[in-house]
Design a protein around this motif. Structure first.
Motif, PDB file in Angstrom:
ATOM      1  N   GLY A  16       0.724  -1.361  -0.077  1.00 23.84           N
ATOM      2  CA  GLY A  16      -0.125   0.142  -0.110  1.00 23.84           C
ATOM      3  C   GLY A  16       0.723   1.253   0.013  1.00 23.84           C
ATOM      4  O   GLY A  16       2.393   1.227   0.012  1.00 23.84           O
ATOM      5  N   SER A  17       0.114   2.405   0.413  1.00 21.07           N
ATOM      6  CA  SER A  17       0.772   3.653  -0.237  1.00 21.07           C
ATOM      7  C   SER A  17       0.403   4.748   1.248  1.00 21.07           C
ATOM      8  O   SER A  17      -0.833   4.465   1.793  1.00 21.07           O
ATOM      9  N   LEU A  18       1.173   5.130   1.317  1.00 20.51           N
ATOM     10  CA  LEU A  18       0.821   6.647   2.537  1.00 20.51           C
ATOM     11  C   LEU A  18       1.392   7.712   2.130  1.00 20.51           C
ATOM     12  O   LEU A  18       2.868   7.708   1.417  1.00 20.51           O
ATOM     13  N   ARG A  19       1.132   8.969   2.649  1.00 19.34           N
ATOM     14  CA  ARG A  19       1.619  10.099   2.162  1.00 19.34           C
ATOM     15  C   ARG A  19       1.806  10.916   3.589  1.00 19.34           C
ATOM     16  O   ARG A  19       0.885  11.302   4.291  1.00 19.34           O
ATOM     17  N   LEU A  20       2.968  11.252   3.913  1.00 18.14           N
ATOM     18  CA  LEU A  20       3.410  11.984   5.141  1.00 18.14           C
ATOM     19  C   LEU A  20       3.511  13.575   4.771  1.00 18.14           C
ATOM     20  O   LEU A  20       4.004  13.860   3.796  1.00 18.14           O
ATOM     21  N   SER A  21       3.124  14.399   5.638  1.00 14.07           N
ATOM     22  CA  SER A  21       3.283  15.699   5.462  1.00 14.07           C
ATOM     23  C   SER A  21       3.852  16.384   6.799  1.00 14.07           C
ATOM     24  O   SER A  21       3.672  15.915   7.711  1.00 14.07           O
ATOM     25  N   CYS A  22       4.657  17.417   6.452  1.00 10.99           N
ATOM     26  CA  CYS A  22       5.267  18.220   7.444  1.00 10.99           C
ATOM     27  C   CYS A  22       5.185  19.725   7.416  1.00 10.99           C
ATOM     28  O   CYS A  22       5.648  20.071   6.117  1.00 10.99           O
ATOM     29  N   ALA A  23       4.426  20.579   8.266  1.00 11.33           N
ATOM     30  CA  ALA A  23       4.368  21.769   8.178  1.00 11.33           C
ATOM     31  C   ALA A  23       5.108  22.515   9.110  1.00 11.33           C
ATOM     32  O   ALA A  23       5.350  22.180  10.214  1.00 11.33           O
ATOM     33  N   ALA A  24       6.363  23.306   8.368  1.00 10.64           N
ATOM     34  CA  ALA A  24       7.042  24.079   9.385  1.00 10.64           C
ATOM     35  C   ALA A  24       6.554  25.549   9.561  1.00 10.64           C
ATOM     36  O   ALA A  24       5.680  26.067   8.496  1.00 10.64           O
TER      37      ALA A  24
END
Length: 120
Positions: A16-24
């Motif tokens: 499967g797939s996942l998308r990680l996000s990071c906001a600065a």
């Protein structure tokens, strides 16, 4: 000071797939390189992928061809698209930002981490 907030982890089946996000936020103009690291239980934290401001991405051999790091400077964010996930990708994933101070010193900032679990 730079603050990093990650999101997007979770449980997924192998393949499967996942998308990680990071906001600065904070002193975002000091940020140079942004990266994703991961740490599995009993193992050292390892670099997964990095992307410098205006430069090309670099990947760990174990994720090359499966993961893609991208950066949106307008939104002060970095992303990690993870495809073809394997159980060995299970770890806590940390967002990292390397900041350059006025005195030309590099400093690392870290997010709180987000758990990724890949079931077989």
């Amino acid at each position: 000071q730079v603050k990093l907030v990650e999101s997007g982890g979770g449980l997924v089946q192998a393949g499967g797939s996942l998308r990680l996000s990071c906001a600065a936020s904070g002193n975002i103009f000091s940020i140079r390189t942004m990266a994703w690291f991961r740490q599995a239980p009993g193992k050292q934290r390892e670099l997964v992928a990095s992307i410098p401001r205006g430069g090309s991405a670099n990947y760990a051999d174990s994720v090359t061809g499966r993961f893609t790091i991208s950066r949106d400077n307008a939104r002060n964010s970095v992303f990690l698209q993870m495809n073809s996930l394997k159980p060995e990708d299970s770890a806590v994933y940390y967002c990292n930002a390397q900041s350059l101070s006025d005195s030309l010193l590099l400093r690392d900032y870290w997010g709180q981490g987000t758990q990724v679990t890949v079931s077989s």
